[in-house]
Design a protein around this motif. Structure first.
Motif, short mmCIF file in Angstrom:
data_model
loop_
_atom_site.label_atom_id
_atom_site.label_comp_id
_atom_site.label_asym_id
_atom_site.label_seq_id
_atom_site.Cartn_x
_atom_site.Cartn_y
_atom_site.Cartn_z
N ALA A 64 71.17 -6.40 53.81
CA ALA A 64 71.88 -7.63 53.48
C ALA A 64 71.03 -8.52 52.57
N ILE A 65 69.73 -8.52 52.78
CA ILE A 65 68.83 -9.32 51.94
C ILE A 65 68.86 -8.81 50.51
N ARG A 66 68.78 -7.51 50.33
CA ARG A 66 68.80 -6.95 48.98
C ARG A 66 70.11 -7.27 48.26
N ALA A 67 71.22 -7.10 48.98
CA ALA A 67 72.53 -7.39 48.38
C ALA A 67 72.67 -8.87 48.07
N PHE A 68 72.17 -9.71 48.98
CA PHE A 68 72.22 -11.15 48.77
C PHE A 68 71.42 -11.55 47.54
N ALA A 69 70.23 -11.00 47.39
CA ALA A 69 69.37 -11.34 46.26
C ALA A 69 70.06 -11.02 44.94
N GLU A 70 70.69 -9.87 44.88
CA GLU A 70 71.42 -9.50 43.66
C GLU A 70 72.56 -10.48 43.38
N ARG A 71 73.27 -10.85 44.44
CA ARG A 71 74.41 -11.75 44.28
C ARG A 71 73.97 -13.15 43.87
N VAL A 72 72.93 -13.69 44.52
CA VAL A 72 72.53 -15.06 44.23
C VAL A 72 71.98 -15.17 42.80
N LEU A 112 59.30 -10.92 58.72
CA LEU A 112 59.86 -9.92 57.81
C LEU A 112 60.95 -10.51 56.93
N GLY A 113 61.72 -11.45 57.44
CA GLY A 113 62.76 -12.09 56.63
C GLY A 113 62.20 -12.74 55.38
N PRO A 114 61.24 -13.66 55.51
CA PRO A 114 60.64 -14.27 54.32
C PRO A 114 59.95 -13.26 53.41
N ILE A 115 59.26 -12.27 53.98
CA ILE A 115 58.60 -11.26 53.15
C ILE A 115 59.63 -10.49 52.34
N ARG A 116 60.70 -10.07 53.00
CA ARG A 116 61.73 -9.28 52.32
C ARG A 116 62.47 -10.07 51.25
N LEU A 117 62.83 -11.32 51.57
CA LEU A 117 63.56 -12.12 50.59
C LEU A 117 62.68 -12.49 49.41
N THR A 118 61.43 -12.83 49.69
CA THR A 118 60.48 -13.11 48.60
C THR A 118 60.33 -11.89 47.70
N ASN A 119 60.17 -10.73 48.32
CA ASN A 119 60.02 -9.49 47.55
C ASN A 119 61.24 -9.23 46.67
N ALA A 120 62.43 -9.48 47.22
CA ALA A 120 63.66 -9.23 46.47
C ALA A 120 63.84 -10.17 45.29
N LEU A 121 63.19 -11.35 45.34
CA LEU A 121 63.40 -12.35 44.29
C LEU A 121 62.19 -12.58 43.40
N THR A 122 61.06 -11.94 43.71
CA THR A 122 59.82 -12.21 42.95
C THR A 122 59.97 -11.91 41.47
N ASP A 123 60.53 -10.76 41.12
CA ASP A 123 60.65 -10.41 39.71
C ASP A 123 61.49 -11.44 38.95
N HIS A 124 62.58 -11.87 39.57
CA HIS A 124 63.42 -12.88 38.92
C HIS A 124 62.67 -14.20 38.78
#
Length: 247
Positions: A64-72, A112-124
């Protein structure tokens, strides 16, 4: 961190510290996206507000985090600030064997939530002007409340992770740690009216004043949290542990 003209994503934005940060930053002229599990609470936060948006996110679900990051990023390509605020706090009895679901859920949500969301958005974020990540830890990262051992441990880990993140992203993304003391929110039942806890409005007032400093501190520390943050340095760590345990 600049305080206006940003597009800010705040997790746990449907209540407590997350909601108040969202409202204050929006009032300063920022577009704010609040995310969380409960759409009703998120919609209440954004109701009647210009440039505020609600998006459902379960930080405990990596897919869900990966999909959310793409959507946001698709919906808000100017996103340049992430505030990792969502978290849970559970009391645990360590004196006997027990079901560990509370511990495991706390680690997933708070670390893990903050680590995963940060990881998903770092490149952007690294490609955005004035990019910043704010991780909300706790005074209990520095002096544990014995009744909430896994919560304390996740916040201590998040503090350490934030230090490493700051060093690796130096010159690309500004990394800030927000360290609340005990604040009157609904993090735990009855906490919003508990005596001795810092009123939420007073906490947010002091936090926003620190964000407005010419050079944003790498750690946002309200005066009330100094006793915990610097307990080991100032030689009263054992006293602080005992004080919290008997509170």
């Amino acid at each position: 961190m600049k305080t206006t003209g940003n597009t800010i994503l705040i997790t746990g934005g449907g209540s407590g510290i997350g909601r108040e940060l969202a409202l204050r930053f929006n009032e300063l002229g920022n577009k704010v996206v609040v995310a969380g599990r409960r759409i009703d609470a998120l919609e209440e936060t954004v109701a009647g507000r210009h440039d505020m948006h609600a998006m459902v996110l379960d930080v405990g679900d990596p897919q869900a985090i990966r999909a959310f990051a793409e959507r946001v990023v698709a919906e808000h390509p100017d996103l340049n600030v992430l505030i990792n605020n969502a978290g849970i706090m559970r009391r645990e009895d360590l004196t006997r064997s027990r079901d560990l679901s509370d511990s495991e859920q706390t680690i997933v949500a708070n670390l893990l939530g903050p680590i995963r969301l940060t990881n998903a958005l770092t490149d952007h974020l690294a490609g955005q002007p004035d990019a910043a990540i704010v991780n909300v830890s706790s005074g209990l990262a520095f002096v544990p409340l014995s009744a909430t051992p896994t919560y304390n441990a996740t916040k201590a880990a998040l503090h350490s992770y934030t230090v490493s993140l700051r060093e690796q992203l130096k010159g690309k993304i500004e990394i800030i740690e927000l360290v609340p003391p005990a604040v009157q929110t609904e993090l735990t039942p009855g906490q919003s009216t508990r005596d001795g806890y810092m009123p939420l409005g007073d906490f947010i007032d002091e936090v926003m004043a620190l964000f407005h400093e010419e050079s944003t501190p790498k750690e946002i520390l309200v005066e009330r949290v100094d006793f915990l943050r610097w307990a080991e340095r100032d030689g009263h760590f054992d006293q602080a542990v005992e004080m919290l345990s008997t509170h």
